[in-house]
Scaffold this active site. Sequence first.
Site, PDB file in Angstrom:
ATOM      1  N   HIS A 276      -6.769  -2.450  -2.529  1.00  0.00           N
ATOM      2  CA  HIS A 276      -5.344  -2.313  -2.814  1.00  0.00           C
ATOM      3  C   HIS A 276      -4.523  -3.251  -1.906  1.00  0.00           C
ATOM      4  O   HIS A 276      -3.657  -3.982  -2.374  1.00  0.00           O
ATOM      5  CB  HIS A 276      -4.933  -0.845  -2.627  1.00  0.00           C
ATOM      6  CG  HIS A 276      -3.450  -0.621  -2.640  1.00  0.00           C
ATOM      7  ND1 HIS A 276      -2.779  -0.168  -3.742  1.00  0.00           N
ATOM      8  CD2 HIS A 276      -2.509  -0.790  -1.670  1.00  0.00           C
ATOM      9  CE1 HIS A 276      -1.489  -0.079  -3.461  1.00  0.00           C
ATOM     10  NE2 HIS A 276      -1.299  -0.440  -2.203  1.00  0.00           N
ATOM     11  N   GLU A 277      -4.837  -3.237  -0.610  1.00  0.00           N
ATOM     12  CA  GLU A 277      -4.101  -4.102   0.334  1.00  0.00           C
ATOM     13  C   GLU A 277      -4.315  -5.581  -0.004  1.00  0.00           C
ATOM     14  O   GLU A 277      -3.374  -6.383   0.048  1.00  0.00           O
ATOM     15  CB  GLU A 277      -4.549  -3.836   1.777  1.00  0.00           C
ATOM     16  CG  GLU A 277      -4.230  -2.441   2.312  1.00  0.00           C
ATOM     17  CD  GLU A 277      -2.743  -2.128   2.253  1.00  0.00           C
ATOM     18  OE1 GLU A 277      -1.930  -3.050   2.453  1.00  0.00           O
ATOM     19  OE2 GLU A 277      -2.387  -0.961   2.004  1.00  0.00           O
ATOM     20  N   HIS A 280      -2.133  -6.683  -2.817  1.00  0.00           N
ATOM     21  CA  HIS A 280      -0.773  -7.075  -2.418  1.00  0.00           C
ATOM     22  C   HIS A 280      -0.737  -8.549  -2.034  1.00  0.00           C
ATOM     23  O   HIS A 280       0.189  -9.267  -2.373  1.00  0.00           O
ATOM     24  CB  HIS A 280      -0.313  -6.255  -1.206  1.00  0.00           C
ATOM     25  CG  HIS A 280       0.204  -4.898  -1.545  1.00  0.00           C
ATOM     26  ND1 HIS A 280       1.177  -4.693  -2.490  1.00  0.00           N
ATOM     27  CD2 HIS A 280      -0.095  -3.661  -1.063  1.00  0.00           C
ATOM     28  CE1 HIS A 280       1.450  -3.393  -2.573  1.00  0.00           C
ATOM     29  NE2 HIS A 280       0.686  -2.748  -1.715  1.00  0.00           N
ATOM     30  N   GLU A 354       3.305  -1.704  -5.969  1.00  0.00           N
ATOM     31  CA  GLU A 354       2.235  -0.736  -5.682  1.00  0.00           C
ATOM     32  C   GLU A 354       1.344  -0.546  -6.903  1.00  0.00           C
ATOM     33  O   GLU A 354       0.120  -0.484  -6.777  1.00  0.00           O
ATOM     34  CB  GLU A 354       2.821   0.605  -5.231  1.00  0.00           C
ATOM     35  CG  GLU A 354       3.487   0.573  -3.860  1.00  0.00           C
ATOM     36  CD  GLU A 354       2.570   0.056  -2.780  1.00  0.00           C
ATOM     37  OE1 GLU A 354       1.366   0.393  -2.786  1.00  0.00           O
ATOM     38  OE2 GLU A 354       3.041  -0.711  -1.919  1.00  0.00           O
TER      39      GLU A 354
END
Length: 410
Positions: A276-277, A280, A354
């Site tokens: 997920h990070e 980004h 997100e």
Amino acid sequence: MNPQFLFYIIIAILMIDFAIDKVISHLNAKHFDDKIPKELDDVYSEKDYFKSQAYKKENYRFSLLKSGFSMVLTLLFFIFKGFAWVDNFSRSYSTNEIIVALIFFGIIMIGSDILSTPFSYYHTFIIEEKYGFNKSSKRLFLIDKLKSLFLSAAIGGGILAIIIWFYQMTGDTFWIYTWLFIGVFTIFVTMFYSSLIVPLFNKQSPLEEGELKDAIFEFSKKSGFKLDNIYVIDGSKRSTKANAYFSGFGARKRIVLYDTLINDLDTEEIVAVLAHEIGHYMKKHVLINMILSLLVTGITLYLFSLFIDNAVLSQALSVDIPSFHIGLITFGILYSPISEITGIFMNMISRKFEYQADDFAKNQFDGSALISSLKKLSKNSLSNLTPHKANVFIHYSHPTLLQRVKNLTV
Ligand SMILES: [Zn+2]
């Protein structure tokens, strides 16, 4: 404009802002006892759910008390011409505008810090302690406090002094120089945050060799993300709450895992959080956020430059000698409805990002591992699973757990 009229506008803005905030937290609190949606019924055991409800309610009552207290004091300070008093006091020590502004903001900062410290003490050592989150000692609390005060005095004071100097040198065009300066400063802090600021408060060490590190490197290779630095930070010295974040860019980019995250989640789940990070970063969110916030800063500074020369800004607070620092306070309040709106807009973008990062983790790694990690993290921080829509719309930088789980399941 009549200074008296401007004063009433300021008081009205403060009160309306407070009232809106209270209405939204009240709406939110009315849903504390809602039934948990079926997608999330495996997050809490019955016992933990009761605990989470008690935690929400306690925090709600605490924030009502805290914001009510601060609102009353703020109004009294405005009504009894507190700013004029502090301004006169500061001027009795110097005639240099920069020094006067530094003393002025120093007094305001220290005063508000003294008043807010009992609240943060209560929050950490009574509420967080009661629910088993607090790991900080009173000694660490005090040291943190002193370090933050010193840091904000050095950085905040330095920036303020430079901005006022720009204003003295260039007049109305000061906003362009200030903007450039803040831009360079932001890039500098983003690059060196991990190596300059974080070590003041935490210890970071490279992630040790082993299964977790192998799994992370395997994933980053597969997804085409060049990863050199994974660090573990000792978040557990303050709280049991877990987190992971991304900082810096280019060769200085690094992923930071809280040691509490490593304790709470298994390898698959940690890789999912990292995916997920990394999402980004791959979707350029870090860069876009930085550009957007610089844009907002530029517009704000420009608007400020249109008003700063107007003596009414100072007269509205009963200050006779117009100055940059008093103008800044008045402008800050007059501008706050606009900054509320830009804040909502930034939160909308953030929630969109997100979802995109979640989608990246789902497509490149595993949606179900991310779901189970999000659920565990929510459980371990006793988060509110049934927030009110208006509260989410205004305050949430992340979609709710339910929205994220639904998005990851499709
Ligand atoms: Zn995220």
